[in-house]
Design an enzyme around this catalytic site. Structure first.
Site, PDB file in Angstrom:
ATOM      1  N   HIS A  19       0.884  -1.370   0.183  1.00  0.00           N
ATOM      2  CA  HIS A  19       0.064  -0.106  -0.097  1.00  0.00           C
ATOM      3  C   HIS A  19       0.728   1.400   0.038  1.00  0.00           C
ATOM      4  CE1 HIS A  19       0.703   0.014   3.989  1.00  0.00           C
ATOM      5  NE2 HIS A  19       0.676  -0.554   4.743  1.00  0.00           N
ATOM      6  N   CYS A 130       3.902  -9.301  13.719  1.00  0.00           N
ATOM      7  CA  CYS A 130       5.167  -8.307  13.764  1.00  0.00           C
ATOM      8  C   CYS A 130       6.246  -9.073  14.087  1.00  0.00           C
ATOM      9  CB  CYS A 130       5.089  -7.623  15.395  1.00  0.00           C
ATOM     10  SG  CYS A 130       4.329  -6.552  15.406  1.00  0.00           S
ATOM     11  N   CYS A 148      -1.493  -7.482  21.132  1.00  0.00           N
ATOM     12  CA  CYS A 148      -0.034  -6.456  20.726  1.00  0.00           C
ATOM     13  C   CYS A 148      -0.312  -4.577  20.455  1.00  0.00           C
ATOM     14  CB  CYS A 148       0.212  -7.162  18.957  1.00  0.00           C
ATOM     15  SG  CYS A 148       1.020  -5.693  17.928  1.00  0.00           S
TER      16      CYS A 148
HETATM   17  O1  ME8 Z   1       8.579  -4.907   8.179  1.00  0.00           O
HETATM   18  N1  ME8 Z   1       3.805   4.107   7.199  1.00  0.00           N
HETATM   19  O2  ME8 Z   1       7.770  -5.863   6.305  1.00  0.00           O
HETATM   20  P1  ME8 Z   1       6.457  -4.880   6.683  1.00  0.00           P
HETATM   21  C1  ME8 Z   1       4.807   4.330   6.541  1.00  0.00           C
HETATM   22  N2  ME8 Z   1       9.529  -8.458   6.881  1.00  0.00           N
HETATM   23  N3  ME8 Z   1       5.888   3.151   6.276  1.00  0.00           N
HETATM   24  C2  ME8 Z   1       4.914   1.932   6.366  1.00  0.00           C
HETATM   25  C3  ME8 Z   1       4.016   2.238   6.976  1.00  0.00           C
HETATM   26  C4  ME8 Z   1       2.957   3.158   7.106  1.00  0.00           C
HETATM   27  N4  ME8 Z   1       1.508   2.990   7.503  1.00  0.00           N
HETATM   28  N5  ME8 Z   1       3.121   0.552   6.689  1.00  0.00           N
HETATM   29  C5  ME8 Z   1       4.319   0.806   6.192  1.00  0.00           C
HETATM   30  C6  ME8 Z   1       8.481  -5.365   7.750  1.00  0.00           C
HETATM   31  N6  ME8 Z   1       5.203   1.436   5.488  1.00  0.00           N
HETATM   32  C7  ME8 Z   1       9.878  -6.868   7.731  1.00  0.00           C
HETATM   33  C8  ME8 Z   1      11.011  -5.956   6.821  1.00  0.00           C
HETATM   34  S1  ME8 Z   1      13.442  -5.543   7.126  1.00  0.00           S
HETATM   35  C9  ME8 Z   1      15.017  -6.777   7.048  1.00  0.00           C
HETATM   36  C10 ME8 Z   1      12.441  -6.536   7.154  1.00  0.00           C
HETATM   37  C11 ME8 Z   1       6.617   0.441   5.900  1.00  0.00           C
HETATM   38  O3  ME8 Z   1       6.557  -5.290   5.171  1.00  0.00           O
HETATM   39  C12 ME8 Z   1       7.774   0.828   6.381  1.00  0.00           C
HETATM   40  O4  ME8 Z   1       9.223   1.504   5.729  1.00  0.00           O
HETATM   41  O5  ME8 Z   1       5.556  -5.081   7.543  1.00  0.00           O
HETATM   42  C13 ME8 Z   1       7.809  -0.160   7.320  1.00  0.00           C
HETATM   43  O6  ME8 Z   1       8.911  -0.042   8.044  1.00  0.00           O
HETATM   44  C14 ME8 Z   1       8.233  -1.387   6.583  1.00  0.00           C
HETATM   45  O7  ME8 Z   1       7.174  -1.021   5.331  1.00  0.00           O
HETATM   46  C15 ME8 Z   1       7.518  -2.692   7.337  1.00  0.00           C
HETATM   47  O8  ME8 Z   1       6.965  -3.493   5.805  1.00  0.00           O
END
Ligand code: ME8
Length: 500
Positions: A19, A130, A148
């Protein structure tokens, strides 16, 4: 001096489509990659998907598919979205890629041989969304049930045999590192980690799961009944992507300039845990971890799990233009603060900045150049000094702001130059002039220099513009006022039609 620039995004969980939260981080990384490319740096830009672990195993089960088929399909969605948004990554890494699985095994074998891993039993409350255990004081409690704090979902009690990583040995080392080196940026975020480390220290980390419960993961090299914890697997992607253990030269060339861009939700993993893992592997920490706040929807974090997402395709459809979406997301981005998604604010900025300031200027200059100069506009003997000074000052200021990852402010600065060019036209009135070409040249130079700076933000539109007006976007070296000899204006494009 040109150097190297290695930039990464988190690798996202492909349990659902991305998204605008994911787009936000990814566009930010793309802008920085392209900016450094224009600076003349050797750039490597890594993004990808985090495909193992319980969360993906369950998502696949829910979809009635085997995990590999499921993640294959989902990873292709991510690629499609990044191609739609014109993300110019160097590699799209998947944790199911063979070379990555090898990295995980190589890294963990090395750590195991150092005696930093031991067997034990883990008891604790787990959030699968998470992929993380929550300790006392970290979770929410309501009617005796534990939730959570991020996903507001009930936690699961897990009690099982596991292997632990001796992270507790690293508290002092990581504290010292964070206190003496500016790795986490902005600094404010480092303070949070430092105080958590001072308060609680690092605890040994459970880094394997029994295969009987989590079969979808990389097998622990020393025990086939266990799979590696998904976060340890995922962090190592940053090493795989540039050839660690396979191509040392390439690895070291890029690793010294590693910039991880992440949301603030995963900073603990990308500092305390990641820096310890790197130390165990005899590797230095990354150069910078750039942290941004969340995109909120009416005050709540936008998230797949919460279900309040704004879809990428909806924004692209609304504006009918991918670059408008890239621009708007960066225009209101801030590292320190969360950004409440405000459609009204986006619309106003689109109309006032993209359609009026940029669009009208281009249209006016293009039409006049065609009509009054037959499309050919050459460098005159003398240049407008005020506009020249403004262009130079803008480039210097924008470079500094992008260096500080203040991308919204950089855009405002670049648009000041365009506003100045509009004012210059109003003042000099080339439509009344007998020989308007010298005036048009000055305005075209302001547009060209702004286009070079805007290229990382809106690459396709700036290429279209350069084509229409007859110039090229190559590097910041060419962003000097008066450096373009001759414009051959082909058309006066309407870049951003006004929205009513
Ligand atoms: O955490 N606002 O993956 P994920 C801003 N697989 N950024 C956002 C957001 C929001 N509302 N929602 C998501 C993971 N993001 C792990 C990471 S890395 C070695 C492993 C972005 O799919 C933001 O960069 O939950 C956040 O840190 C990331 O998506 C989390 O993606």
């Amino acid at each position: 001096m040109p150097g190297t620039f290695y930039v990464t995004t988190p690798i996202y969980y492909p349990n659902d489509k991305p998204h605008i939260g994911h787009a936000y981080t990814t566009i930010m990384a793309d802008v920085l990659a392209r900016w450094h490319y224009l600076l003349g740096d050797d750039v490597f830009f890594l993004t990808g998907t985090d495909e193992h672990g319980l969360k993906l195993q369950r998502a696949a089960e829910k979809a009635g598919k085997d995990p590999k088929t499921f993640v294959d399909e989902m990873a292709s969605f991510f690629k499609k979205y990044w191609s739609l948004l014109n993300i110019g990554y160097s590699r799209f890494i998947r944790t199911t890629d063979e070379d990555h699985v090898e990295t995980v095994k190589r890294a963990l074998t090395k750590i195991y041989k150092k005696g930093l891993i031991y067997k034990g039993v883990y008891r604790g409350w787990y959030c699968t969304s998470c992929e993380k255990f929550y300790g006392e004081g970290e979770y929410l409690e309501k009617d005796g049930q534990k939730f959570c704090p991020i996903h507001l979902k009930p936690l699961e009690w897990v009690e099982e045999e596991t292997y632990f990583l001796k992270l507790s040995l690293y508290t002092e080392k990581i504290l010292k590192l964070l206190e003496t080196k500016d790795i986490i940026y902005p600094r404010e975020y480092a303070r949070e980690i430092i105080s958590k480390l001072r308060r609680e220290g690092l605890k040994d980390l459970s880094i394997t799961r029994p295969k009987s419960r989590v079969y979808w993961g990389v097998e622990a090299p020393w025990d086939p009944n266990h799979t590696i914890y998904v976060w340890v697997d995922a962090l190592l992607n940053y090493l795989t992507g540039i050839g660690w253990g396979r191509d040392e030269e390439t690895f070291w060339k890029y690793w010294r300039s590693a910039h991880h861009i992440i949301g603030k939700d995963i900073l603990w993993f990308h500092s305390a845990i990641w820096f310890s893992l790197l130390d165990m592997l005899d590797l230095p920490p990354p150069k910078k971890v750039i942290v941004h706040g969340f995109i909120l929807v009416r005050g709540v974090k936008m998230s797949k799990t919460i279900g309040n997402v704004v879809r990428i395709e909806d924004l692209v459809n609304e504006y009918g233009n991918v670059d408008a979406v890239r621009y708007l997301l960066m225009r209101f981005s801030t590292l320190e603060k969360d950004m409440d998604y405000n459609p009204e604010q986006f619309r106003q900025a689109y109309n006032a900045e993209l359609a009026d300031t940029l669009g009208n200027l281009v249209r006016r200059v293009g039409v006049l150049a065609k009509r009054k100069a037959g499309g050919i506009v050459e460098r005159p003997n003398s240049l407008d000094q005020e506009l020249e000074r403004k262009a130079k000052e803008t480039l210097e200021k924008a470079k500094k702001l992008v260096d500080e990852v203040k991308l919204g402010e950089a855009l405002v600065t670049i648009f000041d130059l365009l506003r100045e060019a509009n004012a210059y036209l109003n003042r000099t009135e080339p439509w009344k002039a007998e020989n308007p070409a010298p005036i048009l040249y000055n305005a075209l130079e302001a547009i060209r220099i702004a286009s070079i700076m805007l290229y990382p933000f809106m690459p396709a539109t700036m290429e279209r513009l350069a084509n229409a007006l007859g110039f090229k976007i190559e590097s910041f070296d060419k962003a000097c006022f008066g450096c373009w000899e001759k414009y051959q204006v082909k058309e006066a494009p309407i870049l951003f039609p006004k929205l009513r």
